[in-house]
Design an enzyme around this catalytic site. Structure first.
Site, PDB file in Angstrom:
ATOM      1  CE  LYS A   1      -4.354  -2.081   2.043  1.00 48.66           C
ATOM      2  NZ  LYS A   1      -5.425  -2.027   3.335  1.00 48.66           N
TER       3      LYS A   1
ATOM      4  CG  ASP B   1      -8.248   0.581   2.384  1.00 52.53           C
ATOM      5  OD1 ASP B   1      -9.121  -0.516   2.897  1.00 52.53           O
ATOM      6  OD2 ASP B   1      -7.347   0.109   3.210  1.00 52.53           O
TER       7      ASP B   1
END
Length: 290
Positions: free
Chosen positions: A72, A108
């Site tokens: 990420k 997210d």
């Protein structure tokens, strides 16, 4: 007669390990439901191969891809641009091809907001965040951008917890241009939830399969009816924390809500189609046995 087209549009998830990632099940269910000739591939990519994987996605015309652990942060160096929240967080979980450019987004936290908003407006909320990793950063930043006013970050590692607090009190407060407060509290013993807390989010892996009976160290007596208690763990959907909070009269959000929420946003980024979240959740419930 229309000319047959056997070319499918490709998206994927890059991670390691990735075999137990259930995203493909819900995303391809949405593709089928909406008649989209797209495929979602689950691809194991070692850290040393990430640059080659991104270059390969460019060369093969992928329309985008998700990034999960451990990529990420590392993927940012291989992208052309970052969206606002991804830039604030310093993390990307969704890459979108826009023309010839690969743009890093972070869905997210947005996925969490999708599951929270039907239950309460995040504006003005006082939020307790358990944990300080990538999911905590994403959720806290998006909640702040959506109007949450105060955060307490509880974490066992002071350095990581304080780093999230510094982000909220620094770049995020500057971005939102209003009063925003964040404080760090070391996690010692059973944490007592402060009076006036509106939303509690567990972003740790406590209770994740196979350790399904693991207990989040909370003083359950401090959970009050009407408080929103969320757990980001998707497997099992009804974690011990979710069950305990529901028994105390709290409004609960399970990890499938966030997973579906971020999946909806990813599909919309890639295809332009707003997918049916119910179809996606049903696919995940089948994976996890209802």
């Amino acid at each position: 007669m229309a000319t047959p087209n056997f070319k499918q549009e490709l998206v994927a998830v890059f991670g390691q390990p990735v075999a137990e990632n259930p995203t493909q099940a819900m995303v391809e269910a949405a593709f089928r439901h909406h008649g989209l000739p797209w495929r979602y591939l689950t691809i194991e990519v070692a850290p040393g191969d990430l640059a080659a994987a991104v270059a390969g996605a460019r060369a093969m015309g992928f329309r985008g891809f998700n990034c999960t652990i451990p990529h990420k942060v590392a993927v940012i160096a291989h992208l052309d641009e970052l969206g606002e929240s991804a830039a604030l967080m310093g993390a990307v979980n969704c890459v979108v091809r826009r023309g010839d450019r690969l743009v890093g987004e972070n869905t997210d936290g947005k996925g969490f907001l999708e599951s929270l908003r039907p239950l309460r407006d995040p504006a003005g909320a006082r939020v307790l965040v358990l944990g300080a990793g990538g999911a905590a950063r994403a959720i806290a930043v998006e909640l702040a951008l959506a109007g949450a006013r105060a955060f307490t970050v509880v974490n066992r590692s002071p350095a990581r917890g304080q780093a999230l607090v510094d982000l909220l009190n620094g770049k995020v407060r500057e971005r939102v241009g209003r009063d925003l407060s964040a404080a760090f509290v070391p996690w010692q013993g059973d944490h007592r939830v402060a009076e006036g807390t509106d939303v509690l989010v567990n972003t740790t892996s406590i209770g994740l399969f196979p350790d399904v009976n693991a207990r989040v160290a909370l003083d359950l007596a401090s959970l009050r009816p009407g408080m929103v208690v969320a757990d980001v763990i998707p497997n099992p959907p009804r974690t011990r924390l979710v069950r305990d909070a529901a028994a105390r009269g709290c409004t609960v959000i399970d990890g499938l809500g966030m997973l579906v929420g971020q999946g909806i946003l990813g599909i919309q980024y890639w295809t332009g189609v707003l997918p049916d979240g119910k179809v996606m959740r049903q696919a995940l419930e089948q994976v996890f046995g209802g």
